[in-house]
Design a protein around this motif. Structure first.
Motif, PDB file in Angstrom:
ATOM      1  N   PHE A  28       0.774  -1.022  -0.003  1.00 17.06           N
ATOM      2  CA  PHE A  28       0.190   0.049   0.086  1.00 17.06           C
ATOM      3  C   PHE A  28       1.063   1.129   0.011  1.00 17.06           C
ATOM      4  CE2 PHE A  28       0.465  -1.717   4.264  1.00 17.06           C
ATOM      5  CZ  PHE A  28       0.986  -0.587   5.145  1.00 17.06           C
ATOM      6  N   GLY A  29       0.144   2.367  -0.172  1.00 17.37           N
ATOM      7  CA  GLY A  29       1.082   3.788  -0.390  1.00 17.37           C
ATOM      8  C   GLY A  29       0.365   4.470   0.906  1.00 17.37           C
ATOM      9  N   LEU A  30       1.267   5.422   1.671  1.00 18.90           N
ATOM     10  CA  LEU A  30       1.239   6.120   2.741  1.00 18.90           C
ATOM     11  C   LEU A  30       1.751   7.564   2.488  1.00 18.90           C
ATOM     12  CD1 LEU A  30       2.153   3.938   5.888  1.00 18.90           C
ATOM     13  CD2 LEU A  30      -0.281   4.584   4.989  1.00 18.90           C
ATOM     14  N   ALA A  31       1.116   8.611   3.243  1.00 15.76           N
ATOM     15  CA  ALA A  31       1.659   9.761   3.386  1.00 15.76           C
ATOM     16  C   ALA A  31       2.949   9.529   3.941  1.00 15.76           C
ATOM     17  CB  ALA A  31       0.809  10.645   4.069  1.00 15.76           C
ATOM     18  N   ALA A  32       3.888  10.479   3.483  1.00 12.75           N
ATOM     19  CA  ALA A  32       5.490  10.477   3.835  1.00 12.75           C
ATOM     20  C   ALA A  32       5.513  10.444   5.353  1.00 12.75           C
ATOM     21  CB  ALA A  32       6.213  11.329   3.162  1.00 12.75           C
ATOM     22  N   ILE A  33       4.650  11.470   6.024  1.00 13.18           N
ATOM     23  CA  ILE A  33       4.553  11.624   7.474  1.00 13.18           C
ATOM     24  C   ILE A  33       4.165  10.557   8.146  1.00 13.18           C
ATOM     25  CG2 ILE A  33       3.453  13.035   9.118  1.00 13.18           C
ATOM     26  CD1 ILE A  33       3.360  15.519   7.232  1.00 13.18           C
ATOM     27  N   ALA A  34       3.128   9.989   7.646  1.00 15.38           N
ATOM     28  CA  ALA A  34       2.733   8.391   8.433  1.00 15.38           C
ATOM     29  C   ALA A  34       3.804   7.561   8.421  1.00 15.38           C
ATOM     30  CB  ALA A  34       1.308   8.108   7.786  1.00 15.38           C
ATOM     31  N   ALA A  35       4.438   7.407   7.271  1.00 16.08           N
ATOM     32  CA  ALA A  35       5.555   6.380   7.056  1.00 16.08           C
ATOM     33  C   ALA A  35       6.637   6.714   7.804  1.00 16.08           C
ATOM     34  CB  ALA A  35       5.924   6.276   5.328  1.00 16.08           C
ATOM     35  N   ALA A  36       6.951   8.008   8.504  1.00 14.25           N
ATOM     36  CA  ALA A  36       8.296   8.433   8.857  1.00 14.25           C
ATOM     37  C   ALA A  36       8.373   7.410  10.302  1.00 14.25           C
ATOM     38  CB  ALA A  36       8.217   9.807   9.519  1.00 14.25           C
ATOM     39  N   ASN A  37       7.438   6.833  10.819  1.00 15.28           N
ATOM     40  CA  ASN A  37       7.673   5.825  12.079  1.00 15.28           C
ATOM     41  C   ASN A  37       7.841   4.552  11.466  1.00 15.28           C
ATOM     42  OD1 ASN A  37       7.052   8.142  13.680  1.00 15.28           O
ATOM     43  ND2 ASN A  37       4.861   7.657  13.534  1.00 15.28           N
ATOM     44  N   LEU A  38       7.798   4.066  10.371  1.00 16.66           N
ATOM     45  CA  LEU A  38       8.217   2.785   9.920  1.00 16.66           C
ATOM     46  C   LEU A  38       9.499   2.645   9.393  1.00 16.66           C
ATOM     47  CD1 LEU A  38       5.031   2.348   7.364  1.00 16.66           C
ATOM     48  CD2 LEU A  38       5.072   1.816   9.966  1.00 16.66           C
ATOM     49  N   ARG A  39       9.792   1.311   9.562  1.00 20.96           N
ATOM     50  CA  ARG A  39      11.415   1.006   9.203  1.00 20.96           C
ATOM     51  C   ARG A  39      11.319  -0.405   8.694  1.00 20.96           C
ATOM     52  NH1 ARG A  39      10.488  -0.285  14.359  1.00 20.96           N
ATOM     53  NH2 ARG A  39      11.594  -2.045  15.232  1.00 20.96           N
ATOM     54  N   VAL A  40      12.387  -0.432   7.802  1.00 21.32           N
ATOM     55  CA  VAL A  40      12.657  -1.743   6.994  1.00 21.32           C
ATOM     56  C   VAL A  40      13.022  -2.888   8.230  1.00 21.32           C
ATOM     57  CG1 VAL A  40      13.961  -2.949   5.460  1.00 21.32           C
ATOM     58  CG2 VAL A  40      13.480  -0.636   5.048  1.00 21.32           C
ATOM     59  N   GLY A  41      12.255  -3.967   8.112  1.00 25.37           N
ATOM     60  CA  GLY A  41      12.346  -5.078   9.151  1.00 25.37           C
ATOM     61  C   GLY A  41      11.158  -4.993  10.168  1.00 25.37           C
ATOM     62  N   GLN A  42      10.604  -3.854  10.166  1.00 26.06           N
ATOM     63  CA  GLN A  42       9.421  -4.024  11.076  1.00 26.06           C
ATOM     64  C   GLN A  42       8.391  -4.922  10.703  1.00 26.06           C
ATOM     65  OE1 GLN A  42       8.147  -0.042  11.619  1.00 26.06           O
ATOM     66  NE2 GLN A  42       6.411  -0.665  13.031  1.00 26.06           N
ATOM     67  N   THR A  43       7.817  -5.514  11.643  1.00 27.18           N
ATOM     68  CA  THR A  43       6.399  -6.465  11.417  1.00 27.18           C
ATOM     69  C   THR A  43       5.282  -5.693  11.565  1.00 27.18           C
ATOM     70  OG1 THR A  43       7.847  -8.396  11.927  1.00 27.18           O
ATOM     71  CG2 THR A  43       5.296  -8.936  11.866  1.00 27.18           C
ATOM     72  N   LEU A  44       4.287  -5.952  10.695  1.00 29.99           N
ATOM     73  CA  LEU A  44       2.886  -5.061  10.771  1.00 29.99           C
ATOM     74  C   LEU A  44       2.029  -6.342  10.851  1.00 29.99           C
ATOM     75  CD1 LEU A  44       3.374  -2.381   8.143  1.00 29.99           C
ATOM     76  CD2 LEU A  44       3.742  -2.028  10.937  1.00 29.99           C
ATOM     77  N   SER A  45       0.920  -5.978  11.951  1.00 24.97           N
ATOM     78  CA  SER A  45      -0.057  -6.812  11.946  1.00 24.97           C
ATOM     79  C   SER A  45      -1.281  -6.295  10.975  1.00 24.97           C
ATOM     80  CB  SER A  45      -0.683  -7.068  13.355  1.00 24.97           C
ATOM     81  OG  SER A  45      -1.197  -5.775  13.842  1.00 24.97           O
ATOM     82  N   ASP A  46      -2.240  -6.917  10.791  1.00 32.00           N
ATOM     83  CA  ASP A  46      -3.468  -6.646  10.022  1.00 32.00           C
ATOM     84  C   ASP A  46      -3.987  -5.390  10.688  1.00 32.00           C
ATOM     85  OD1 ASP A  46      -3.208  -8.582   8.014  1.00 32.00           O
ATOM     86  OD2 ASP A  46      -4.511 -10.054   9.213  1.00 32.00           O
ATOM     87  N   ASP A  47      -4.076  -5.477  12.067  1.00 31.43           N
ATOM     88  CA  ASP A  47      -4.857  -4.321  12.776  1.00 31.43           C
ATOM     89  C   ASP A  47      -3.876  -3.145  12.474  1.00 31.43           C
ATOM     90  OD1 ASP A  47      -6.916  -5.890  13.724  1.00 31.43           O
ATOM     91  OD2 ASP A  47      -5.701  -6.285  15.565  1.00 31.43           O
ATOM     92  N   GLU A  48      -2.541  -3.244  12.537  1.00 36.28           N
ATOM     93  CA  GLU A  48      -1.874  -2.029  12.471  1.00 36.28           C
ATOM     94  C   GLU A  48      -1.933  -1.388  10.870  1.00 36.28           C
ATOM     95  OE1 GLU A  48       1.956  -2.796  15.374  1.00 36.28           O
ATOM     96  OE2 GLU A  48       1.569  -3.996  13.561  1.00 36.28           O
ATOM     97  N   ILE A  49      -1.852  -2.392   9.923  1.00 38.46           N
ATOM     98  CA  ILE A  49      -1.988  -1.897   8.635  1.00 38.46           C
ATOM     99  C   ILE A  49      -3.289  -1.380   8.265  1.00 38.46           C
ATOM    100  CG2 ILE A  49      -2.509  -2.770   6.228  1.00 38.46           C
ATOM    101  CD1 ILE A  49      -0.182  -5.328   7.083  1.00 38.46           C
ATOM    102  N   ALA A  50      -4.446  -1.928   9.044  1.00 33.88           N
ATOM    103  CA  ALA A  50      -5.609  -1.322   8.970  1.00 33.88           C
ATOM    104  C   ALA A  50      -5.814   0.163   9.314  1.00 33.88           C
ATOM    105  CB  ALA A  50      -6.888  -2.018   9.711  1.00 33.88           C
ATOM    106  N   ARG A  51      -5.224   0.285  10.442  1.00 33.68           N
ATOM    107  CA  ARG A  51      -4.955   1.742  11.132  1.00 33.68           C
ATOM    108  C   ARG A  51      -4.241   2.790  10.522  1.00 33.68           C
ATOM    109  NH1 ARG A  51      -2.412   0.412  15.893  1.00 33.68           N
ATOM    110  NH2 ARG A  51      -3.533  -1.596  16.536  1.00 33.68           N
ATOM    111  N   LEU A  52      -3.240   2.111   9.752  1.00 36.36           N
ATOM    112  CA  LEU A  52      -2.289   2.875   8.793  1.00 36.36           C
ATOM    113  C   LEU A  52      -3.059   3.387   7.452  1.00 36.36           C
ATOM    114  CD1 LEU A  52       1.303   1.236   8.962  1.00 36.36           C
ATOM    115  CD2 LEU A  52       0.715   3.501   9.769  1.00 36.36           C
ATOM    116  N   GLN A  53      -3.772   2.434   7.109  1.00 32.68           N
ATOM    117  CA  GLN A  53      -4.629   2.973   5.565  1.00 32.68           C
ATOM    118  C   GLN A  53      -5.808   3.846   6.056  1.00 32.68           C
ATOM    119  OE1 GLN A  53      -5.361  -1.061   4.424  1.00 32.68           O
ATOM    120  NE2 GLN A  53      -3.718  -0.968   2.844  1.00 32.68           N
TER     121      GLN A  53
END
Length: 78
Positions: A28-53
């Motif tokens: 998926f795509g995100l605003a750069a500001i929202a993606a600033a807290n993400l990092r390569v290697g981080q694991t995302l659950s379905d709930d976290e993905i839904a909140r980000l989207q």
């Protein structure tokens, strides 16, 4: 859809957005500001993905509203 972030890349046409790749595939795509807290290697659950989207949907709606409001007022003749 849960998985591990393998890449975060700026979009070619809109540098204010980031493409998120989970397990080597585009997710998926995100605003750069929202993606600033993400990092390569981080694991995302379905709930976290839904909140980000969901946050991204709100951000995009605000951007569309601001763009609509940026137009100059028109007369009835126009």
């Amino acid at each position: 859809m849960a998985g591990t972030i393998t890449a975060l890349r700026l979009q070619k046409r809109n540098k204010d957005r980031v493409n998120v790749y989970l397990d080597g595939r585009f997710a998926f795509g995100l605003a750069a500001i929202a993606a600033a807290n993400l990092r390569v290697g981080q694991t995302l659950s379905d709930d976290e993905i839904a909140r980000l989207q969901e946050k991204d949907d709100v951000e995009r709606a605000c951007e569309h509203a601001l763009n609509f409001l940026s137009y100059r007022p028109r007369s009835e003749a126009e």
